[in-house]
Scaffold this motif. Structure first.
Motif, PDB file in Angstrom:
ATOM      1  N   ALA A  26      20.253 -26.546  41.190  1.00 50.13           N
ATOM      2  CA  ALA A  26      21.292 -27.693  41.732  1.00 50.13           C
ATOM      3  C   ALA A  26      22.031 -27.383  43.036  1.00 50.13           C
ATOM      4  O   ALA A  26      22.749 -28.368  43.381  1.00 50.13           O
ATOM      5  N   ASP A  27      22.103 -26.010  43.324  1.00 48.01           N
ATOM      6  CA  ASP A  27      22.606 -25.706  44.458  1.00 48.01           C
ATOM      7  C   ASP A  27      22.092 -25.909  46.016  1.00 48.01           C
ATOM      8  O   ASP A  27      22.807 -25.699  46.959  1.00 48.01           O
ATOM      9  N   ARG A  28      20.893 -26.417  45.984  1.00 42.36           N
ATOM     10  CA  ARG A  28      19.916 -26.668  46.955  1.00 42.36           C
ATOM     11  C   ARG A  28      20.778 -27.522  48.194  1.00 42.36           C
ATOM     12  O   ARG A  28      21.320 -28.796  47.598  1.00 42.36           O
ATOM     13  N   LYS A  29      20.925 -27.395  49.164  1.00 50.64           N
ATOM     14  CA  LYS A  29      21.278 -28.166  50.487  1.00 50.64           C
ATOM     15  C   LYS A  29      20.282 -28.283  51.406  1.00 50.64           C
ATOM     16  O   LYS A  29      19.206 -27.684  51.261  1.00 50.64           O
ATOM     17  N   PRO A  30      20.194 -29.228  52.301  1.00 50.50           N
ATOM     18  CA  PRO A  30      19.413 -29.603  53.326  1.00 50.50           C
ATOM     19  C   PRO A  30      19.120 -28.333  54.302  1.00 50.50           C
ATOM     20  O   PRO A  30      20.154 -27.564  54.471  1.00 50.50           O
ATOM     21  N   GLY A  31      18.064 -28.083  54.613  1.00 54.22           N
ATOM     22  CA  GLY A  31      17.579 -27.035  55.624  1.00 54.22           C
ATOM     23  C   GLY A  31      16.767 -25.945  55.032  1.00 54.22           C
ATOM     24  O   GLY A  31      16.969 -25.703  53.610  1.00 54.22           O
ATOM     25  N   GLY A  32      16.085 -25.507  55.578  1.00 51.86           N
ATOM     26  CA  GLY A  32      15.278 -24.107  55.045  1.00 51.86           C
ATOM     27  C   GLY A  32      15.651 -22.864  55.792  1.00 51.86           C
ATOM     28  O   GLY A  32      16.817 -22.862  56.237  1.00 51.86           O
ATOM     29  N   TRP A  33      15.240 -21.732  55.310  1.00 53.06           N
ATOM     30  CA  TRP A  33      15.780 -20.626  55.874  1.00 53.06           C
ATOM     31  C   TRP A  33      14.603 -19.376  55.788  1.00 53.06           C
ATOM     32  O   TRP A  33      13.300 -19.685  55.249  1.00 53.06           O
ATOM     33  N   VAL A  34      14.761 -18.403  56.730  1.00 53.83           N
ATOM     34  CA  VAL A  34      13.783 -17.321  56.900  1.00 53.83           C
ATOM     35  C   VAL A  34      14.598 -16.058  56.251  1.00 53.83           C
ATOM     36  O   VAL A  34      15.767 -15.830  56.432  1.00 53.83           O
ATOM     37  N   GLY A  35      13.504 -15.255  55.550  1.00 52.08           N
ATOM     38  CA  GLY A  35      14.355 -14.038  54.913  1.00 52.08           C
ATOM     39  C   GLY A  35      13.466 -13.016  55.372  1.00 52.08           C
ATOM     40  O   GLY A  35      12.204 -12.756  55.546  1.00 52.08           O
ATOM     41  N   VAL A  36      14.170 -11.708  55.402  1.00 46.84           N
ATOM     42  CA  VAL A  36      13.212 -10.620  55.587  1.00 46.84           C
ATOM     43  C   VAL A  36      13.920  -9.474  54.702  1.00 46.84           C
ATOM     44  O   VAL A  36      15.029  -9.227  54.559  1.00 46.84           O
ATOM     45  N   GLY A  37      13.031  -8.890  53.876  1.00 41.12           N
ATOM     46  CA  GLY A  37      13.450  -8.036  52.826  1.00 41.12           C
ATOM     47  C   GLY A  37      12.753  -6.597  53.272  1.00 41.12           C
ATOM     48  O   GLY A  37      11.616  -6.401  53.478  1.00 41.12           O
ATOM     49  N   LEU A  38      13.757  -5.516  53.138  1.00 37.18           N
ATOM     50  CA  LEU A  38      13.159  -4.183  53.417  1.00 37.18           C
ATOM     51  C   LEU A  38      13.402  -3.529  52.058  1.00 37.18           C
ATOM     52  O   LEU A  38      14.565  -3.328  51.613  1.00 37.18           O
ATOM     53  N   LEU A  39      12.466  -2.856  51.289  1.00 35.30           N
ATOM     54  CA  LEU A  39      12.563  -2.816  50.091  1.00 35.30           C
ATOM     55  C   LEU A  39      11.851  -1.338  49.700  1.00 35.30           C
ATOM     56  O   LEU A  39      10.943  -1.058  50.505  1.00 35.30           O
ATOM     57  N   GLY A  40      12.320  -0.609  48.611  1.00 38.20           N
ATOM     58  CA  GLY A  40      11.656   0.750  48.307  1.00 38.20           C
ATOM     59  C   GLY A  40      11.525   0.550  46.796  1.00 38.20           C
ATOM     60  O   GLY A  40      12.485  -0.004  46.167  1.00 38.20           O
ATOM     61  N   GLY A  41      10.838   1.455  46.438  1.00 38.41           N
ATOM     62  CA  GLY A  41      10.859   1.657  44.805  1.00 38.41           C
ATOM     63  C   GLY A  41       9.561   2.347  44.283  1.00 38.41           C
ATOM     64  O   GLY A  41       9.200   3.517  45.105  1.00 38.41           O
ATOM     65  N   ALA A  42       9.017   2.177  43.231  1.00 35.83           N
ATOM     66  CA  ALA A  42       7.897   2.742  42.499  1.00 35.83           C
ATOM     67  C   ALA A  42       6.782   1.966  42.333  1.00 35.83           C
ATOM     68  O   ALA A  42       6.662   0.815  42.176  1.00 35.83           O
ATOM     69  N   VAL A  43       5.445   2.544  42.441  1.00 40.97           N
ATOM     70  CA  VAL A  43       4.266   1.824  42.235  1.00 40.97           C
ATOM     71  C   VAL A  43       3.572   2.775  40.859  1.00 40.97           C
ATOM     72  O   VAL A  43       3.526   3.809  40.960  1.00 40.97           O
ATOM     73  N   ALA A  44       2.999   1.932  40.061  1.00 40.60           N
ATOM     74  CA  ALA A  44       2.678   2.537  39.057  1.00 40.60           C
ATOM     75  C   ALA A  44       0.796   1.874  38.740  1.00 40.60           C
ATOM     76  O   ALA A  44       0.825   0.673  38.932  1.00 40.60           O
ATOM     77  N   PRO A  45      -0.245   2.981  38.427  1.00 41.65           N
ATOM     78  CA  PRO A  45      -1.505   2.142  38.353  1.00 41.65           C
ATOM     79  C   PRO A  45      -1.477   1.658  36.947  1.00 41.65           C
ATOM     80  O   PRO A  45      -0.962   2.354  35.991  1.00 41.65           O
ATOM     81  N   ILE A  46      -2.383   0.971  36.804  1.00 39.29           N
ATOM     82  CA  ILE A  46      -2.522   0.300  35.358  1.00 39.29           C
ATOM     83  C   ILE A  46      -4.141   0.065  35.021  1.00 39.29           C
ATOM     84  O   ILE A  46      -4.849   0.337  36.180  1.00 39.29           O
ATOM     85  N   GLY A  47      -4.657   0.126  34.033  1.00 38.93           N
ATOM     86  CA  GLY A  47      -5.982  -0.097  33.602  1.00 38.93           C
ATOM     87  C   GLY A  47      -6.792   1.206  33.987  1.00 38.93           C
ATOM     88  O   GLY A  47      -6.276   2.300  33.644  1.00 38.93           O
ATOM     89  N   ALA A  48      -8.103   1.186  34.578  1.00 43.16           N
ATOM     90  CA  ALA A  48      -8.590   2.278  34.652  1.00 43.16           C
ATOM     91  C   ALA A  48      -8.146   3.168  36.066  1.00 43.16           C
ATOM     92  O   ALA A  48      -8.542   4.221  36.096  1.00 43.16           O
ATOM     93  N   THR A  49      -7.299   2.346  36.900  1.00 45.32           N
ATOM     94  CA  THR A  49      -6.629   3.169  37.816  1.00 45.32           C
ATOM     95  C   THR A  49      -5.931   4.268  37.417  1.00 45.32           C
ATOM     96  O   THR A  49      -5.644   5.126  37.945  1.00 45.32           O
ATOM     97  N   ALA A  50      -5.233   4.008  36.207  1.00 41.27           N
ATOM     98  CA  ALA A  50      -4.527   5.123  35.782  1.00 41.27           C
ATOM     99  C   ALA A  50      -5.198   6.438  35.341  1.00 41.27           C
ATOM    100  O   ALA A  50      -4.663   7.482  35.241  1.00 41.27           O
ATOM    101  N   ASP A  51      -6.380   6.399  35.260  1.00 38.44           N
ATOM    102  CA  ASP A  51      -7.381   7.535  34.989  1.00 38.44           C
ATOM    103  C   ASP A  51      -7.563   8.203  36.152  1.00 38.44           C
ATOM    104  O   ASP A  51      -7.572   9.400  36.048  1.00 38.44           O
ATOM    105  N   THR A  52      -7.416   7.854  37.136  1.00 36.59           N
ATOM    106  CA  THR A  52      -7.764   8.656  38.534  1.00 36.59           C
ATOM    107  C   THR A  52      -6.407   8.709  39.390  1.00 36.59           C
ATOM    108  O   THR A  52      -6.431   9.752  40.332  1.00 36.59           O
ATOM    109  N   HIS A  53      -5.263   7.964  39.198  1.00 33.06           N
ATOM    110  CA  HIS A  53      -4.226   7.871  39.891  1.00 33.06           C
ATOM    111  C   HIS A  53      -2.834   8.129  39.160  1.00 33.06           C
ATOM    112  O   HIS A  53      -3.057   7.841  37.960  1.00 33.06           O
ATOM    113  N   GLN A  54      -1.578   8.550  39.606  1.00 32.76           N
ATOM    114  CA  GLN A  54      -0.312   8.502  38.884  1.00 32.76           C
ATOM    115  C   GLN A  54       0.532   7.617  39.892  1.00 32.76           C
ATOM    116  O   GLN A  54       0.527   7.262  40.877  1.00 32.76           O
ATOM    117  N   GLU A  55       1.800   7.547  39.122  1.00 36.90           N
ATOM    118  CA  GLU A  55       2.939   6.832  39.636  1.00 36.90           C
ATOM    119  C   GLU A  55       3.342   7.547  41.123  1.00 36.90           C
ATOM    120  O   GLU A  55       3.089   8.588  41.010  1.00 36.90           O
TER     121      GLU A  55
END
Length: 193
Positions: A26-55
């Motif tokens: 409900a807070d929407r106002k006219p006009g759009g925007w451009v966003g730039v995200g700079l993020l860091g964190g962790a990646v985890a393999p799932i499925g068969a990938t977890a047999d050969t790789h780790q977090e």
């Protein structure tokens, strides 16, 4: 069973993000925007990938454009030195990069915003097998594959144009790599209207 728990966790995060976003629409106002995200964190393999790789660690750059009605497009690039499981005397040095385009839907334009997106792109892996001392390269390969990805994000805007972001994403590589990965990242988001 561990992989099922990871998938359930990502699903629950997505549901929480959608529920949190509903009142903010409900807070929407006219006009759009451009966003730039700079993020860091962790990646985890799932499925068969977890047999050969780790977090491992993950770094992500997300650039998006969102229209006044919430529909938009995002370019996402992610890097991870995705570690391999130790399977013998060799050591591996891996660099995994993905680049994708995601159509997305954003909810809210106030202090709290959330979004959902899904799309595809390409993945690139540079792999070097080292000897047991880790000094000499025994073998190397460079592989390019197609990827499909989906992501959900939640943003808290602290001041005009600056906020914090948390993103959960799933990426599936097709072809020679055949990887399945879940990434949880967070960081800074800049918004330009």
């Amino acid at each position: 069973m561990k992989h099922v728990k990871n998938v359930i966790l990502v699903g629950l995060v997505g549901l929480v993000l959608m529920a949190a976003a509903a009142p903010a629409a409900a807070d929407r106002k006219p006009g759009g925007w451009v966003g730039v995200g700079l993020l860091g964190g962790a990646v985890a393999p799932i499925g068969a990938t977890a047999d050969t790789h780790q977090e491992g660690l993950a770094a992500t750059l997300r650039v998006n454009w969102t229209s006044r009605i919430g529909l938009g497009l995002e370019l996402a690039a992610e890097y991870s030195p995705l570690p391999r499981q130790a399977s013998g005397p060799e050591r591996y040095e891996t660099h995994l990069i993905t680049a994708a385009v995601l159509p997305r839907m954003s909810f809210g334009k106030g202090r709290w915003r959330s979004w959902l997106g899904a799309g595809g792109g390409v993945g690139y892996e540079s792999l070097r097998a080292l000897d047991e001392e880790g000094l000499e390269v025994v073998d190397s390969s460079h592989t390019v594959t197609l990827v499909a990805t989906g992501a959900a994000g939640l943003e808290m805007h602290l001041a005009q144009g600056v906020g914090l972001s948390a993103v959960a994403s799933y990426t599936r590589h097709f072809g020679e790599l055949d990887y399945e990965l879940i990434a949880l990242t967070g960081g800074l988001v800049l918004v330009f209207q």
